[in-house]
Motif scaffolding. Structure first.
Motif, PDB file in Angstrom:
ATOM      1  N   PRO A 184       0.804  -1.234   0.000  1.00 15.40           N
ATOM      2  CA  PRO A 184       0.000   0.000   0.000  1.00 15.40           C
ATOM      3  C   PRO A 184       0.833   1.279   0.000  1.00 15.40           C
ATOM      4  CG  PRO A 184      -0.896  -1.579   1.567  1.00 15.40           C
ATOM      5  CD  PRO A 184       0.411  -2.133   1.108  1.00 15.40           C
ATOM      6  N   ALA A 185       1.900   1.335   0.813  1.00 12.55           N
ATOM      7  CA  ALA A 185       2.772   2.520   0.899  1.00 12.55           C
ATOM      8  C   ALA A 185       1.959   3.788   1.177  1.00 12.55           C
ATOM      9  CB  ALA A 185       3.621   2.637  -0.362  1.00 12.55           C
ATOM     10  N   PHE A 186       2.254   4.871   0.445  1.00 12.04           N
ATOM     11  CA  PHE A 186       1.534   6.130   0.661  1.00 12.04           C
ATOM     12  C   PHE A 186       0.059   5.967   0.303  1.00 12.04           C
ATOM     13  CE2 PHE A 186       5.840   7.896   0.110  1.00 12.04           C
ATOM     14  CZ  PHE A 186       5.898   8.716   1.219  1.00 12.04           C
ATOM     15  N   PRO A 187      -0.815   6.702   1.007  1.00  4.55           N
ATOM     16  CA  PRO A 187      -0.507   7.762   1.964  1.00  4.55           C
ATOM     17  C   PRO A 187      -0.522   7.330   3.429  1.00  4.55           C
ATOM     18  CG  PRO A 187      -2.818   7.882   1.405  1.00  4.55           C
ATOM     19  CD  PRO A 187      -2.254   6.726   0.612  1.00  4.55           C
ATOM     20  N   THR A 188      -0.874   6.058   3.721  1.00  8.36           N
ATOM     21  CA  THR A 188      -1.141   5.715   5.122  1.00  8.36           C
ATOM     22  C   THR A 188      -0.017   4.960   5.819  1.00  8.36           C
ATOM     23  OG1 THR A 188      -2.328   3.747   4.360  1.00  8.36           O
ATOM     24  CG2 THR A 188      -3.642   5.709   4.832  1.00  8.36           C
ATOM     25  N   CYS A 189       0.822   4.228   5.101  1.00 11.54           N
ATOM     26  CA  CYS A 189       1.863   3.464   5.775  1.00 11.54           C
ATOM     27  C   CYS A 189       2.940   4.402   6.308  1.00 11.54           C
ATOM     28  CB  CYS A 189       2.482   2.430   4.836  1.00 11.54           C
ATOM     29  SG  CYS A 189       3.808   1.490   5.628  1.00 11.54           S
ATOM     30  N   GLY A 190       3.181   4.333   7.591  1.00 11.64           N
ATOM     31  CA  GLY A 190       4.153   5.222   8.211  1.00 11.64           C
ATOM     32  C   GLY A 190       5.584   4.923   7.839  1.00 11.64           C
ATOM     33  N   LEU A 191       5.848   3.756   7.264  1.00 12.37           N
ATOM     34  CA  LEU A 191       7.210   3.388   6.891  1.00 12.37           C
ATOM     35  C   LEU A 191       7.548   3.748   5.450  1.00 12.37           C
ATOM     36  CD1 LEU A 191       7.320  -0.167   8.534  1.00 12.37           C
ATOM     37  CD2 LEU A 191       8.212   1.976   9.467  1.00 12.37           C
ATOM     38  N   ALA A 192       6.546   4.143   4.676  1.00 18.71           N
ATOM     39  CA  ALA A 192       6.761   4.363   3.244  1.00 18.71           C
ATOM     40  C   ALA A 192       7.732   5.510   3.000  1.00 18.71           C
ATOM     41  CB  ALA A 192       5.428   4.655   2.551  1.00 18.71           C
TER      42      ALA A 192
END
Length: 666
Positions: A452-460
């Protein structure tokens, strides 16, 4: 025998170990903070929430300087083997619309994720999932995650039924026993969806040479649970729909000539996560450990878990996965410790047929007169977007037929128990909602995965799910341009190096390293049995064509008959590909055709161009042959792997530094 203790207690434990110890078996401070009016949880509560199957996130698209973050939560289901009963899917679909962002996401570990849940709605959403035969317990956190199994619902192939059954049993064996989950989300009401297998319950409580704790709620995990996440899969010989080599523990069903279960081959030590510029972190594929009889599988699993639990690194979380324990110890020492807990030697690993990457898209016979249908879910996102309305299509199918569902390890969906008389109706519904059959999907898209990455993953660090469609389009244009119109291969992309979409097993992997910039990995096998290697540290997306075009040209001109892209890259070696790319880029500016990738035949030769052009071009792009001793070449090669840089770059830097020193001294 006394309860096991941590062998590294003299060292300073990581901060999270203290949070787990203070949590009262995963209760606090989560239970208390859920009662306040804040729209977020503190860091300690967030860490405990993970064990309950949820992550706190914020939508970075909505960040405004000076304003509070847009806090929201992601929930992940625990669905062994990917099984989603009809009532659970109906609930998830409804919750996504009422409390989430209107979409569902299938995961690469055969579960669903809900995104966009507000803190005030967490309890409502979680309790609804539990009451609909679902669970999120253990879908995240430092314990056994969702147990994978082949998603094919064959009724006439007993090995598939064994794989599914034992995925459920092992999931039950390693499920947290704390009452915290039901106390917090159901006010203490424990929902029992099915009676637990008595063999599993007995095995969980059996001592087994120090594998369990005799005090507290958690006989296997104790107060500190595992050092890091722990991932398992059960499959059948030849079926690699679960990426078996990426698992902490992989079990392969072994049956006799009558189709009866005899036991399991055991692999251990796989894992994808790593950290940029931390060479001590790396992806790793699992090793063959041995074979265990059916009657001993639970005790063997407890022995492996206990070995990682007691000897895994609890001081440095980057070094805490079981793959590092096996890498540090070696397979023989690891096996010996497992056997000590197990109480007897493991038997030799049994021969297996070649593995095959399976996705089960399209229509298939179950073996009992009914059908199952594999539906491609691009990037795992179940949504309605323009003419593509997969979410609405699944709603209509569910309303008419109430079919059970399986999630695949390639984040697709399988509907099964379908009467042949309903096949045409389902095809028509999917077509009306813009959902393409597998025969009309570009194979590049079919075999691709992204996190998923952006916008919700804090590690992206970089885009992934939102970027890969356009990247695949550009790759397809390139392949068409160089005359590889029918070619396809496994492409995987992640927005950070943690590897959730398993890019390090891809034939072509992209790993986010900065905004719009990616590491490039090449050379994984099409059947997911070999690690890729780092080819390029930082590829800006604007340079995608300039870098990939010469690689594809070299592949076309130098491949062996029927050779896949990943196998080609592995055979010729990445240094040879880098040489070809350099020649191609220089020669293209001079309209000179580059025809051959130089496959290294002698390690004594350090070469980046055997035919450097003599025409007036940029001198910085001219490459010359330099010969070095074998021992020097070996050191350069090792340093190249360590730094993920081309050999020529390291050699050039060393020579430049030497020449500068000589000039300064003279």
């Amino acid at each position: 025998m006394t309860s096991p203790t941590f062998t590294k207690s003299a060292q300073k434990l990581s901060k999270l170990e203290a949070i787990k110890e203070r949590s009262n078996q995963l209760r606090e401070p989560l239970a208390t903070e859920l009662l306040n009016d804040r729209n977020y949880l503190t860091e300690d509560a967030v860490q405990i929430l993970k064990f309950h199957g949820s992550y706190q996130q914020d939508n970075r698209d909505n960040r405004v300087p000076g304003q509070e973050k847009d806090y929201q939560f992601m929930l992940r289901t625990r669905s062994p083997g990917g099984f989603i009963p009809p009532q659970l899917y109906e609930t998830l679909d409804h919750l996504a619309d009422e409390y989430g962002n209107g979409t569902l996401r299938t995961t690469t570990r055969q579960g669903f994720q809900l995104h966009g849940i507000l803190k005030k709605n967490l309890k409502t959403v979680l309790s609804s999932i539990i009451k609909s035969m679902g669970s999120t317990l253990g879908a995240c956190g430092d314990l056994n995650r969702n147990v994978m199994a082949p998603p094919a619902p064959y009724c006439d192939r007993p090995e598939y039924e064994y794989a599914k059954t034992y995925a459920n049993y092992i999931a039950d064996l390693l499920t947290p026993q704390t009452g915290a989950y039901y106390e917090i989300w159901l006010d203490g009401e424990k929902i029992v969806s099915a009676e637990e297998n008595p063999e599993v319950k007995a095995a969980r409580d059996r001592n087994g040479n120090g594998t369990i704790f005799h005090e507290g709620e958690e006989p296997i995990y104790g107060k500190h649970y595992m050092p890091r996440k722990f991932k398992c899969a059960v499959t059948v010989p030849g079926d690699n729909s679960v990426d078996i080599y990426t698992q902490d523990v992989g079990l392969v069903v072994i049956t006799n000539a009558a189709g009866e279960l005899e036991g399991f081959n055991v692999l251990a030590g796989g894992g994808m996560g790593r950290t940029h510029r931390k060479e001590e972190t790396f992806p790793r594929i699992a090793d063959e450990i041995g074979y265990v009889d059916r009657a001993d599988i639970y005790d063997l699993m407890k022995a492996i878990v206990a070995t990682q639990r007691d000897y895994g690194d609890r001081t440095n979380r980057r070094h805490a996965r079981m793959k590092y324990l096996i890498e540090d110890w070696g397979v023989d020492k690891f096996r010996a410790q497992v056997e000590d807990y197990f109480g007897k030697p493991l038997k030799p690993f049994k021969p297996l047929p070649p593995w095959k990457y399976q996705d089960y898209l399209g229509w298939h016979e179950q073996g009992d007169g009914k059908l199952f249908l594999g539906i491609s879910v691009e990037n795992g996102r179940v949504k309605d977007d323009g003419s593509f309305r997969l979410k609405a299509a699944l709603q209509k199918i569910h309303q008419k037929f109430e079919l059970p569902m399986l999630i695949t390890g390639n984040h697709n969906i399988i509907l099964y128990e379908i009467s042949p008389k309903h096949q045409q109706q389902i095809d028509r519904l999917l077509k009306e909602h813009g959902v393409l059959p597998e025969t009309e999907i570009d194979p590049l898209v079919r075999y691709a995965m992204a996190c998923p990455a952006f916008p919700t993953c804090g590690l992206a660090i970089a885009e992934s799910e939102r970027a890969i469609p356009s990247i695949l389009d550009r790759i397809r244009v390139l392949l068409d341009k160089v005359g590889l119109e029918q070619e396809h291969f496994v492409v995987r992309m992640t927005g950070c190096p943690n590897g959730c979409a398993r890019p390090y097993m891809a034939e072509l992997g992209f790993v986010g390293s900065a905004p719009d910039t990616y590491q490039v990995w090449l050379g994984g096998s099409p059947n997911q049995t070999r690690l890729a290697e780092p080819f390029m540290e930082r590829l800006a997306l604007c340079d995608l064509e300039a870098v990939l075009e010469p690689i594809f040209v070299g592949f076309k001109q130098n491949r062996q008959p029927s050779e896949s892209f990943g196998d080609f890259c592995h055979r010729v070696g990445l240094d040879s590909i880098r040489t070809f790319v350099s020649n191609y880029q220089v020669n293209s500016s001079m309209n000179i055709e580059t025809k051959e990738i130089p496959v290294p035949t002698s390690p004594e030769t350090l070469s980046n161009d055997a035919t450097a052009p003599q025409a007036p071009v940029d001198p910085s792009k001219i490459r010359h042959r330099v010969s070095v001793r074998h021992d020097i070449y070996s050191q350069l090669k090792d340093e190249s792997k360590r730094q993920s840089k081309p050999i020529v770059e390291i050699a050039t830097q060393a020579i430049e530094e030497y020449l500068a020193k000589v000039r300064a001294e003279s």
